[in-house]
Design an enzyme around this catalytic site. Structure first.
Site, PDB file in Angstrom:
ATOM      1  N   GLN A 103       0.850  -1.199   0.000  1.00 60.73           N
ATOM      2  CA  GLN A 103       0.000   0.000   0.000  1.00 60.73           C
ATOM      3  C   GLN A 103       0.883   1.245   0.000  1.00 60.73           C
ATOM      4  O   GLN A 103       0.392   2.365  -0.068  1.00 60.73           O
ATOM      5  CB  GLN A 103      -0.899   0.003   1.238  1.00 60.73           C
ATOM      6  N   ASN A 104       2.195   1.024   0.130  1.00 61.27           N
ATOM      7  CA  ASN A 104       3.111   2.161   0.244  1.00 61.27           C
ATOM      8  C   ASN A 104       3.403   2.777  -1.121  1.00 61.27           C
ATOM      9  O   ASN A 104       3.501   2.074  -2.123  1.00 61.27           O
ATOM     10  CB  ASN A 104       4.421   1.718   0.899  1.00 61.27           C
ATOM     11  N   ASP A 106       6.156   4.785  -1.465  1.00 64.48           N
ATOM     12  CA  ASP A 106       7.603   5.009  -1.561  1.00 64.48           C
ATOM     13  C   ASP A 106       8.236   3.921  -2.439  1.00 64.48           C
ATOM     14  O   ASP A 106       7.574   2.951  -2.822  1.00 64.48           O
ATOM     15  CB  ASP A 106       8.231   5.018  -0.152  1.00 64.48           C
ATOM     16  N   HIS A 121      -1.729   1.340  -4.147  1.00 62.33           N
ATOM     17  CA  HIS A 121      -2.185   2.732  -4.044  1.00 62.33           C
ATOM     18  C   HIS A 121      -1.343   3.696  -4.882  1.00 62.33           C
ATOM     19  O   HIS A 121      -1.260   4.877  -4.564  1.00 62.33           O
ATOM     20  CB  HIS A 121      -2.171   3.176  -2.573  1.00 62.33           C
ATOM     21  N   CYS A 132      -5.675  12.913 -20.373  1.00 67.35           N
ATOM     22  CA  CYS A 132      -5.546  11.747 -21.267  1.00 67.35           C
ATOM     23  C   CYS A 132      -5.331  10.443 -20.498  1.00 67.35           C
ATOM     24  O   CYS A 132      -5.329   9.375 -21.099  1.00 67.35           O
ATOM     25  CB  CYS A 132      -4.432  11.962 -22.282  1.00 67.35           C
ATOM     26  N   GLY A 189       2.924  -4.607   8.796  1.00 66.63           N
ATOM     27  CA  GLY A 189       2.924  -3.159   9.018  1.00 66.63           C
ATOM     28  C   GLY A 189       1.735  -2.420   8.454  1.00 66.63           C
ATOM     29  O   GLY A 189       1.880  -1.296   7.976  1.00 66.63           O
ATOM     30  N   THR A 190       0.552  -3.025   8.537  1.00 64.35           N
ATOM     31  CA  THR A 190      -0.640  -2.288   8.095  1.00 64.35           C
ATOM     32  C   THR A 190      -1.724  -2.387   9.165  1.00 64.35           C
ATOM     33  O   THR A 190      -1.906  -3.438   9.773  1.00 64.35           O
ATOM     34  CB  THR A 190      -1.158  -2.756   6.716  1.00 64.35           C
ATOM     35  N   SER A 191      -2.421  -1.273   9.379  1.00 64.10           N
ATOM     36  CA  SER A 191      -3.446  -1.242  10.429  1.00 64.10           C
ATOM     37  C   SER A 191      -4.704  -1.979   9.981  1.00 64.10           C
ATOM     38  O   SER A 191      -5.558  -2.306  10.800  1.00 64.10           O
ATOM     39  CB  SER A 191      -3.798   0.207  10.774  1.00 64.10           C
TER      40      SER A 191
END
Ligand code: OAD
Length: 257
Positions: A103-104, A106, A121, A132, A189-191
């Site tokens: 989902q990061n 970076d 994401h 376009c 590391g995801t809520s």
């Protein structure tokens, strides 16, 4: 480590490991999460800075917000957890498939040498033309005058290629079928607050959650079979090593066809 990978099932087929990561993966590299004590959504309102409505209503504020985040992320470097995922992907490539959906936005997995990572994401490295719809490498920071050459639309036409609230994440046409096929799903590391990623665990057979926090009780995350608490830079590398060993043992045991 408490996790027992013995329950993995992948009879007669090439195993598939599915990794989902979130902001916690990059937290120890210095990129802020969204919902922790110092998280971005504690300081800023996502509806005002990271939604499709905000982009339409006050584009400059949205551009400023993303320009700042891009600038802050630039000096950050991969940590031991990014490196462990990249090494795992390479080490098992001969006998196992690994899908890493992050989902990061970076590029720390890429900098860690990961052969493949899919950005659910979007990402900071690419831009999109609002007129376009072409996606192309980001050049510098976002500003009103920027244009995609073949399109020529200006006035805030070139936007960050990041999924805003109100938009559909990338990959949702293929992700569910690979979640079902995976012999193990690892969430790191995801809520688990943002859908559809929060629901991925429902599609999986064996699942492991790696996080600093305990998961809430009434939540799709209560579906996890295993949980490991602690910093992912400390917990993920030995877990992936253990998983690699288990996969190798199982494949050796597989009867010849
Ligand atoms: P969150 O900020 O919601 O959650 C980060 C999670 O990482 C929390 O559960 C922390 O406990 C955990 N964590 C923090 N440091 C950690 C560490 N060192 N090791 C292990 N766990 C750690 O971030 P996400 O779940 O990624 O979307 O948020 C999902 C989406 O919400 C983001 O992609 C973003 C945001 O709104 C969009 O902008 C569309």
């Amino acid at each position: 480590m408490e996790v027992n990978f013995k329950e993995l099932t992948f009879k007669g087929e090439r195993p598939l490991v599915f990794i989902l990561s979130g902001a916690g993966l990059s937290a120890e590299s210095g990129i802020p999460t969204f919902r922790d004590a110092n998280g971005l959504w504690r300081k800023y309102d996502p509806k005002e800075l990271a939604s499709i409505g905000a982009l339409e209503r006050h584009t400059q504020d949205v551009f400023d917000f993303y320009n700042e985040r891009i600038k802050n992320a630039e000096p950050c470097r991969p940590n031991a957890a990014h490196i462990a995922i990249a090494e795992f992907q390479k080490d098992v490539a001969a006998f196992c498939d690994v899908i890493h959906v992050t989902q990061n936005v970076d590029n720390l997995n890429e900098l860690a040498g990961s052969p493949r990572v899919f950005h659910l994401h979007g990402d900071f490295q690419t831009s999109q033309c609002r007129k376009c719809k072409k996606t192309f490498p980001r050049i510098g920071f976002y500003q009103r005058e920027q244009v995609y050459p073949d399109c020529g639309a200006n006035n805030f036409a070139v936007r960050p290629n990041v999924v805003l609230f109100g938009e559909i994440p990338y990959g949702m046409d293929w992700i569910p079928s690979y979640l079902k096929k995976a012999c193990v799903f690892i969430s790191v590391g995801t809520s688990g607050t943002v859908y559809p990623a929060a629901d991925f665990v429902r599609e999986t057979k064996v699942s492991l959650r790696i996080n600093l926090d305990l998961d809430p009780l009434i939540h799709p995350y209560s579906k996890f079979n295993h949980r490991v608490y602690g910093k992912c830079t400390e917990t993920l590398p030995p877990l992936l090593d253990e998983l690699k060993k288990e996969l190798i043992t199982r494949l050796k045991e597989k009867p010849a066809e």
